[in-house]
Write a protein that holds these residues in place. Structure first.
Motif, PDB file in Angstrom:
ATOM      1  N   GLU A 194       9.713   5.234   1.907  1.00 32.96           N
ATOM      2  CA  GLU A 194       8.163   4.639   1.742  1.00 32.96           C
ATOM      3  C   GLU A 194       7.666   4.415   3.147  1.00 32.96           C
ATOM      4  OE1 GLU A 194       6.758   2.525  -1.852  1.00 32.96           O
ATOM      5  OE2 GLU A 194       8.855   1.844  -2.034  1.00 32.96           O
ATOM      6  N   VAL A 195       6.453   4.312   3.124  1.00 35.54           N
ATOM      7  CA  VAL A 195       5.686   4.097   4.431  1.00 35.54           C
ATOM      8  C   VAL A 195       5.003   2.894   4.341  1.00 35.54           C
ATOM      9  CG1 VAL A 195       4.001   4.747   6.124  1.00 35.54           C
ATOM     10  CG2 VAL A 195       5.395   6.561   5.295  1.00 35.54           C
ATOM     11  N   LEU A 196       4.926   1.846   5.545  1.00 38.39           N
ATOM     12  CA  LEU A 196       4.216   0.739   5.420  1.00 38.39           C
ATOM     13  C   LEU A 196       3.353   0.746   6.653  1.00 38.39           C
ATOM     14  CD1 LEU A 196       5.696  -1.605   7.206  1.00 38.39           C
ATOM     15  CD2 LEU A 196       7.207  -1.482   5.069  1.00 38.39           C
ATOM     16  N   PHE A 197       2.250   0.053   6.758  1.00 37.98           N
ATOM     17  CA  PHE A 197       1.437  -0.219   8.091  1.00 37.98           C
ATOM     18  C   PHE A 197       1.751  -1.970   8.308  1.00 37.98           C
ATOM     19  CE2 PHE A 197      -1.764   3.115   7.185  1.00 37.98           C
ATOM     20  CZ  PHE A 197      -0.929   4.334   7.323  1.00 37.98           C
ATOM     21  N   TYR A 198       1.887  -1.930   9.704  1.00 38.29           N
ATOM     22  CA  TYR A 198       2.236  -3.339  10.475  1.00 38.29           C
ATOM     23  C   TYR A 198       1.924  -3.020  11.995  1.00 38.29           C
ATOM     24  CZ  TYR A 198       4.494  -7.452  11.645  1.00 38.29           C
ATOM     25  OH  TYR A 198       4.680  -8.893  12.439  1.00 38.29           O
ATOM     26  N   LYS A 199       1.084  -4.007  12.345  1.00 38.24           N
ATOM     27  CA  LYS A 199       0.668  -4.319  13.922  1.00 38.24           C
ATOM     28  C   LYS A 199       0.368  -2.749  14.561  1.00 38.24           C
ATOM     29  CE  LYS A 199       3.299  -8.635  15.090  1.00 38.24           C
ATOM     30  NZ  LYS A 199       2.021  -9.046  15.629  1.00 38.24           N
ATOM     31  N   GLY A 200      -0.595  -1.992  13.604  1.00 38.73           N
ATOM     32  CA  GLY A 200      -1.079  -0.677  14.406  1.00 38.73           C
ATOM     33  C   GLY A 200       0.077   0.395  14.394  1.00 38.73           C
ATOM     34  N   LEU A 201       1.087   0.208  13.591  1.00 39.69           N
ATOM     35  CA  LEU A 201       2.136   1.235  13.598  1.00 39.69           C
ATOM     36  C   LEU A 201       2.711   1.673  12.078  1.00 39.69           C
ATOM     37  CD1 LEU A 201       4.862  -0.273  16.045  1.00 39.69           C
ATOM     38  CD2 LEU A 201       2.878   1.530  16.370  1.00 39.69           C
ATOM     39  N   VAL A 211      18.701  -5.107  12.534  1.00 37.01           N
ATOM     40  CA  VAL A 211      17.976  -4.224  12.152  1.00 37.01           C
ATOM     41  C   VAL A 211      16.139  -4.528  12.119  1.00 37.01           C
ATOM     42  CG1 VAL A 211      19.691  -3.140  10.399  1.00 37.01           C
ATOM     43  CG2 VAL A 211      18.117  -5.336   9.694  1.00 37.01           C
ATOM     44  N   PRO A 212      15.436  -3.726  12.451  1.00 36.38           N
ATOM     45  CA  PRO A 212      13.924  -4.261  12.375  1.00 36.38           C
ATOM     46  C   PRO A 212      13.601  -4.767  11.008  1.00 36.38           C
ATOM     47  CG  PRO A 212      14.321  -1.784  12.364  1.00 36.38           C
ATOM     48  CD  PRO A 212      15.464  -2.337  12.547  1.00 36.38           C
ATOM     49  N   LEU A 213      13.342  -5.812  10.957  1.00 34.66           N
ATOM     50  CA  LEU A 213      12.512  -6.481   9.734  1.00 34.66           C
ATOM     51  C   LEU A 213      11.231  -6.828   9.790  1.00 34.66           C
ATOM     52  CD1 LEU A 213      15.226  -9.274   9.118  1.00 34.66           C
ATOM     53  CD2 LEU A 213      15.123  -6.772   8.051  1.00 34.66           C
ATOM     54  N   VAL A 214      10.350  -6.250   8.788  1.00 28.73           N
ATOM     55  CA  VAL A 214       8.861  -6.285   8.975  1.00 28.73           C
ATOM     56  C   VAL A 214       8.524  -7.438   7.934  1.00 28.73           C
ATOM     57  CG1 VAL A 214       6.435  -5.302   8.313  1.00 28.73           C
ATOM     58  CG2 VAL A 214       8.358  -4.112   9.464  1.00 28.73           C
ATOM     59  N   PRO A 215       7.691  -8.685   8.265  1.00 22.93           N
ATOM     60  CA  PRO A 215       7.427  -9.563   7.488  1.00 22.93           C
ATOM     61  C   PRO A 215       6.769  -9.168   6.206  1.00 22.93           C
ATOM     62  CG  PRO A 215       6.830 -10.219   9.877  1.00 22.93           C
ATOM     63  CD  PRO A 215       7.269  -8.697   9.761  1.00 22.93           C
ATOM     64  N   LEU A 216       7.252  -9.494   5.084  1.00 21.08           N
ATOM     65  CA  LEU A 216       6.816  -8.992   3.780  1.00 21.08           C
ATOM     66  C   LEU A 216       5.247  -9.280   3.369  1.00 21.08           C
ATOM     67  CD1 LEU A 216       7.297  -7.531   1.084  1.00 21.08           C
ATOM     68  CD2 LEU A 216       8.148  -9.720   0.171  1.00 21.08           C
ATOM     69  N   ALA A 217       4.994 -10.469   3.790  1.00 25.91           N
ATOM     70  CA  ALA A 217       3.578 -10.951   3.675  1.00 25.91           C
ATOM     71  C   ALA A 217       2.480 -10.362   4.661  1.00 25.91           C
ATOM     72  CB  ALA A 217       3.782 -12.532   3.991  1.00 25.91           C
ATOM     73  N   GLU A 218       3.096  -9.636   5.619  1.00 28.49           N
ATOM     74  CA  GLU A 218       1.953  -8.962   6.563  1.00 28.49           C
ATOM     75  C   GLU A 218       2.143  -7.297   6.557  1.00 28.49           C
ATOM     76  OE1 GLU A 218       2.046 -10.215  10.560  1.00 28.49           O
ATOM     77  OE2 GLU A 218       3.377 -12.055   9.874  1.00 28.49           O
ATOM     78  N   ALA A 219       3.028  -6.904   5.620  1.00 33.26           N
ATOM     79  CA  ALA A 219       3.034  -5.408   5.440  1.00 33.26           C
ATOM     80  C   ALA A 219       2.039  -4.825   4.506  1.00 33.26           C
ATOM     81  CB  ALA A 219       4.389  -5.144   5.068  1.00 33.26           C
ATOM     82  N   VAL A 220       1.506  -3.658   4.901  1.00 31.39           N
ATOM     83  CA  VAL A 220       0.495  -3.396   3.926  1.00 31.39           C
ATOM     84  C   VAL A 220       0.900  -1.938   3.614  1.00 31.39           C
ATOM     85  CG1 VAL A 220      -1.776  -2.255   3.820  1.00 31.39           C
ATOM     86  CG2 VAL A 220      -1.421  -4.279   5.379  1.00 31.39           C
ATOM     87  N   LYS A 221       0.838  -1.537   2.189  1.00 29.52           N
ATOM     88  CA  LYS A 221       1.045  -0.404   1.817  1.00 29.52           C
ATOM     89  C   LYS A 221      -0.114   0.440   1.790  1.00 29.52           C
ATOM     90  CE  LYS A 221       3.349   2.815  -1.087  1.00 29.52           C
ATOM     91  NZ  LYS A 221       4.597   3.396  -0.864  1.00 29.52           N
ATOM     92  N   PRO A 222      -0.074   1.639   2.453  1.00 32.77           N
ATOM     93  CA  PRO A 222      -1.102   2.511   2.774  1.00 32.77           C
ATOM     94  C   PRO A 222      -1.913   3.169   1.622  1.00 32.77           C
ATOM     95  CG  PRO A 222       0.398   3.465   3.831  1.00 32.77           C
ATOM     96  CD  PRO A 222       1.094   2.232   3.185  1.00 32.77           C
ATOM     97  N   ILE A 223      -3.149   3.403   1.581  1.00 34.62           N
ATOM     98  CA  ILE A 223      -3.939   4.001   0.463  1.00 34.62           C
ATOM     99  C   ILE A 223      -4.140   5.577   0.995  1.00 34.62           C
ATOM    100  CG2 ILE A 223      -6.005   4.556  -0.808  1.00 34.62           C
ATOM    101  CD1 ILE A 223      -6.307   1.628  -1.111  1.00 34.62           C
ATOM    102  N   ILE A 224      -3.431   6.482   0.698  1.00 36.93           N
ATOM    103  CA  ILE A 224      -3.573   7.776   1.121  1.00 36.93           C
ATOM    104  C   ILE A 224      -4.854   8.539   0.702  1.00 36.93           C
ATOM    105  CG2 ILE A 224      -2.124   9.939   1.690  1.00 36.93           C
ATOM    106  CD1 ILE A 224      -0.931   7.206   2.766  1.00 36.93           C
ATOM    107  N   ARG A 225      -5.544   9.076   1.600  1.00 37.12           N
ATOM    108  CA  ARG A 225      -6.429  10.096   1.275  1.00 37.12           C
ATOM    109  C   ARG A 225      -6.236  11.449   1.498  1.00 37.12           C
ATOM    110  NH1 ARG A 225      -8.808   4.916   3.056  1.00 37.12           N
ATOM    111  NH2 ARG A 225     -10.425   4.138   1.570  1.00 37.12           N
ATOM    112  N   MET A 226      -5.728  12.009   0.585  1.00 39.41           N
ATOM    113  CA  MET A 226      -4.949  13.171   0.799  1.00 39.41           C
ATOM    114  C   MET A 226      -6.177  14.532   1.137  1.00 39.41           C
ATOM    115  SD  MET A 226      -1.633  13.275  -1.449  1.00 39.41           S
ATOM    116  CE  MET A 226      -2.555  12.713  -2.881  1.00 39.41           C
ATOM    117  N   ASP A 227      -5.717  15.559   1.842  1.00 42.28           N
ATOM    118  CA  ASP A 227      -6.640  16.575   1.872  1.00 42.28           C
ATOM    119  C   ASP A 227      -6.269  17.365   0.496  1.00 42.28           C
ATOM    120  OD1 ASP A 227      -6.111  19.798   2.058  1.00 42.28           O
ATOM    121  OD2 ASP A 227      -7.357  19.235   3.813  1.00 42.28           O
TER     122      ASP A 227
END
Length: 277
Positions: A5-12, A62-78
């Protein structure tokens, strides 16, 4: 969250790893720059150390992304990618919400020539349906050129092309559909866990031969096998698609580990290289 799964955090854009996570964070690795839409280079990952923390469950940093700050992206697909996912969903008789695009397809969904797809809650019936579709020619088998391209993009730094061909011979996870190259990951789980599921008590490095006796869950991920290491029988588990279609037989492993888990000893190839004999 679950493997792939993909999540967005700090511009990445971050790729989730595994199926067990600490209660307040998600194990995920940074892969994409959301501002440039490109993949991060190795030189851009030097700052990653600020996210690295030891998680006692797996006895590793391991790299840990804070759960409260992670964003599940809404994908606008072609619309062509949306058509591809809809068609694949119907062909394997799956529910639409169980199929997601992943990887660079998230950022470059306007180019449907190469699409990474994850099918969550996959079963052996999913595997049988894919095999049937390939045998009947409903979906096309990956050409040699597609396999070479996949190798050059993802695996050339770790193994030879000859060994990659041996690993991916008769693959059902790379195919062509709707004029696109589809790279699919069949994840058996439908959800992840925010606690330690299978605690690692310790581990040792392993370099040497092993023999796959039989598949247990492979090619479903987590891909589990019954293997023989020396004179010992144990399980092997992999979260990597490249090691999810291994056939019974002899192999050599470099840079692998044997974990001492509460559930038993487990051979893990994911940090190393598996070479067919």
């Amino acid at each position: 969250m679950l493997e792939g799964e993909v999540l967005f955090y700090k511009g990445l854009g971050w790729i989730v790893k595994g199926y067990q996570h600490p209660g307040d964070a998600i194990v995920a690795y940074p892969r994409y720059d959301l501002f440039t839409g490109g993949k991060l280079g190795h030189h851009e990952l030097k700052w990653l150390t600020e996210f690295m923390k030891n998680w006692d469950c797996i006895k590793r940093n391991v790299p840990l992304v804070p759960l409260a700050e992670a964003v599940k992206p809404i994908i606008r697909m072609d619309e062509r990618v949306a058509y591809l996912l809809s068609t694949l969903s119907k062909l394997i008789k799956s529910k639409g919400e169980e199929i997601e695009i992943s990887g660079s397809s998230i950022l470059a969904s306007s180019n449907p020539r190469d699409v990474d797809v994850i099918v969550y809650n996959s079963t052996f019936e999913t595997v049988s349906l894919l095999e049937e579709l390939l045998n009947k020619g409903v979906i096309g088998r990956a050409s040699e050129q597609l396999v070479i391209t996949e190798y050059l993009e993802k695996h050339s730094s770790k193994m030879s092309l000859e060994n990659y061909f041996k690993l991916k011979r008769d693959t059902i996870l790379h195919f062509t559909l709707a004029r696109a190259h589809v790279n699919v990951k069949l994840v058996a789980r439908s959800r992840g866990y925010n606690y330690c599921v299978d605690k690692v008590e310790g581990y040792v490095s392993y370099n040497g031969f092993f023999k796959i006796l039989e598949r247990i869950t492979a090619p479903l991920i987590p891909a589990r096998y019954l293997v023989k290491v020396g004179g010992e029988i144990m399980e092997m588990e992999s979260l990597r698609e490249v090691y999810s279609e291994l056939k019974p037989g002899e192999y050599y492993m470099m840079g692998g580990i044997i974990e001492e888990r509460r559930s038993g000893r487990v051979l893990v190839p994911d940090h190393g290289v598996v070479i067919p004999k």
